[in-house]
Design a protein around this motif. Structure first.
Motif, short mmCIF file in Angstrom:
data_model
loop_
_atom_site.label_atom_id
_atom_site.label_comp_id
_atom_site.label_asym_id
_atom_site.label_seq_id
_atom_site.Cartn_x
_atom_site.Cartn_y
_atom_site.Cartn_z
N ILE A 38 0.92 -1.17 0.12
CA ILE A 38 0.14 -0.09 0.05
C ILE A 38 0.87 1.25 -0.04
N ILE A 39 1.80 1.27 0.98
CA ILE A 39 2.80 2.32 0.81
C ILE A 39 3.63 2.67 -0.33
N ASP A 40 4.00 1.52 -0.78
CA ASP A 40 4.86 1.64 -2.05
C ASP A 40 4.03 2.33 -3.12
N SER A 41 2.80 1.83 -3.27
CA SER A 41 1.73 2.37 -4.31
C SER A 41 1.65 3.70 -4.27
N LEU A 42 1.64 4.43 -3.02
CA LEU A 42 1.50 5.80 -3.00
C LEU A 42 2.90 6.65 -3.12
N GLY A 43 4.00 5.91 -3.33
CA GLY A 43 5.20 6.37 -3.67
C GLY A 43 5.89 6.72 -2.33
N GLY A 44 5.20 6.20 -1.31
CA GLY A 44 6.03 6.30 0.22
C GLY A 44 6.84 5.30 0.36
N ASP A 45 7.24 5.14 1.68
CA ASP A 45 8.18 4.22 2.41
C ASP A 45 7.79 3.70 3.60
N ILE A 46 8.17 2.56 3.80
CA ILE A 46 7.84 2.13 5.38
C ILE A 46 9.21 1.58 5.71
N PHE A 47 9.71 1.94 6.83
CA PHE A 47 10.93 1.26 7.50
C PHE A 47 10.81 1.07 8.77
N VAL A 48 11.69 0.16 9.31
CA VAL A 48 11.66 -0.18 11.01
C VAL A 48 13.13 -0.08 11.37
N LYS A 49 12.96 0.37 12.96
CA LYS A 49 14.18 0.13 13.61
C LYS A 49 13.71 -0.45 14.81
N SER A 50 14.78 -1.68 15.08
CA SER A 50 14.04 -2.37 16.46
C SER A 50 15.32 -2.75 17.02
#
Ligand code: ADP
Ligand code: MG
Length: 426
Positions: free
Chosen positions: A376-388
């Protein structure tokens, strides 16, 4: 300069062809440094920058004054491993740096160069210049701009993820169409039967207690009907997918409302920030809410796991999920969702966006949550990432383009996804 030689000279001889005497001329050396395409910074042993070549000024988009005398750590970010940032901050302890270089670790680290809000992805290498007594004189930092490469990698990954999950999603979609059909018919019959029963119970003499049982039954049916309805919407979402300029605050609020009861039952506190001045983003609000609910559900699952794991039961720390909103220079809005549950080890982090990857063994988790979020986020031209941080907690970041972003490109991406094509490139 003459006294100094690079530490590798005894192990690696000068590899260039010809006479290195030409390098003894100061102005030639400077001219070479200035003409190199890669960024070259030279810092003293305390990490303070003493020289920056022309490419450095270009990449960091800055004047020499704002570099000279500043510590190199100020401009380096996103070092993927903790040891790298440790090393950088202990740059004034050259022995530590030396050790890393001897182990070959300080070559081609993937990191970011930052100025203001802009971060440019780079490969960083460190080299030490030592005198004859092996005392470190300078640290040479070279950086190669890998923006283009990163973009290609991302497109490739996007394509891979969407081809895998597309097939599986399609299968799931077909499955759910069948399920919806199978369940909704008996459910409406059940409702009719209950209505009949309730009518008969309206007769005088029938105890109120029994009528209440039947009314409770209606509530359950309503809930199932709502679930089925959202499944039906999910499988038909292509037709209903309308983009609009949406307020991030209200999406966060809706998502939080959806999980509130569930979280209260588990004593999980949600602290959600609001920012009335946040720019709007162009998206389908239902999709973003779905992403937020997924991330919140994952935090809940992590707390559940923490509650039932050894070593955590003594922790009386409160369970907190924090949602904060961070505008990024007018073009992006970031939503940060962090929890203080149990974090995850690096091997898990690497796989969490894969379809059907799950570490939860309860039959309820499908492992599809994050893969759908990423799609979903890719399709909006956005990005999702994680720090853990294992044992401590996790933070997810959603970076979403605001309305200023090229809307046509987002639409093209979205349409690409809906029609099961590879996202279009401009
Ligand atoms: N907030 C979190 N804290 C710890 N682990 C998480 C968190 N979010 C996701 N994970 C890990 O990522 C995996 C994949 O998540 P997801 O795709 O939503 O699938 P599922 O929740 O069905 O397992 C989870 O099984 C879990 O190991
Ligand atoms: Mg999940």
């Amino acid at each position: 300069m003459e006294k100094v030689e690079t530490m590798r000279r005894d192990t690696v001889p000068l590899s260039g062809v010809g006479d290195a005497r030409v390098l003894r001329d100061y102005s030639t050396t400077v001219a070479i440094l200035e003409s190199v395409q890669d960024v070259i910074l030279i810092a003293g042993t305390s990490g303070r920058i003493e020289y920056a070549n022309r490419s450095a000024l270009g990449l960091l988009d800055t004047k020499l004054d704002s570099l000279l005398g500043h510590c190199i750590d100020e401009f380096i970010t996103d070092c993927p491993c903790e040891w790298a940032s440790d090393t950088l901050s202990s740059a004034n302890k050259p022995s530590g740096v030396l050790q890393y270089i001897n182990n070959g670790i300080l070559d081609n680290i993937e990191a970011g160069f930052k100025t203001g809000d802009t971060i440019t992805p780079v490969y960083l290498s460190f080299n030490l210049v030592q005198d004859r007594q092996n005392r470190v004189q300078y640290i040479i930092i070279t950086a190669k701009d890998i923006t283009h490469q990163k973009r290609l990698e991302k497109e490739l990954r996007q394509h891979q993820v969407s081809t895998i999950s597309r097939d599986r999603l399609q299968a799931l979609g077909e499955l759910s169409v069948g399920l919806v059909h199978e369940i909704s018919q008996p459910l409406s019959i059940l409702r009719l039967k209950l209505e009949m029963l309730l009518k008969q119970m309206e007769a005088p003499g029938e105890p109120e207690k029994n009528r209440q049982i039947v009314r409770d039954g209606f509530q359950l049916i309503d809930r199932m009907a709502a679930t089925i309805d959202s499944m039906r919407k999910f499988s038909h979402q292509t037709e209903e997918n309308i983009l609009s300029a949406v307020n991030v605050n209200s999406m966060v609020e809706n998502a939080v409302n959806l999980v509130r009861a569930d979280f209260e039952r588990r004593n999980i506190i949600i602290q959600a920030e609001k920012d009335p001045n946040l720019p709007y983003i162009l998206a389908n609000p239902l999709y973003i809410e779905q992403v937020l609910v997924n991330l919140l559900a994952n935090a809940r699952d992590a707390f559940d796991e923490r509650d039932s794991s050894d070593g955590y039961e003594d922790r009386d720390e409160r369970k907190i999920v924090r949602i904060s909103l961070v505008p990024k220079g007018g073009e992006w809005v970031e939503i940060h969702i962090s929890d203080n549950a149990m974090g995850m080890p690096h091997e898990v982090v690497r796989k969490i966006f894969d379809p059907f990857f799950s570490t939860r063994k309860n039959g309820r988790n499908t492992g599809m949550g994050l893969s759908i979020c990423k799609n979903i986020i890719d399709s909006l031209g956005g990005d999702i990432f994680v720090k853990s941080q294992p044992g401590a907690g996790t933070q997810f970041t959603l970076r979403l383009p605001t309305g200023h972003y090229d809307e046509r490109k987002q639409l093209a991406n979205l349409i690409g996804m809906i029609h099961h094509h590879q996202p279009q490139q401009q």
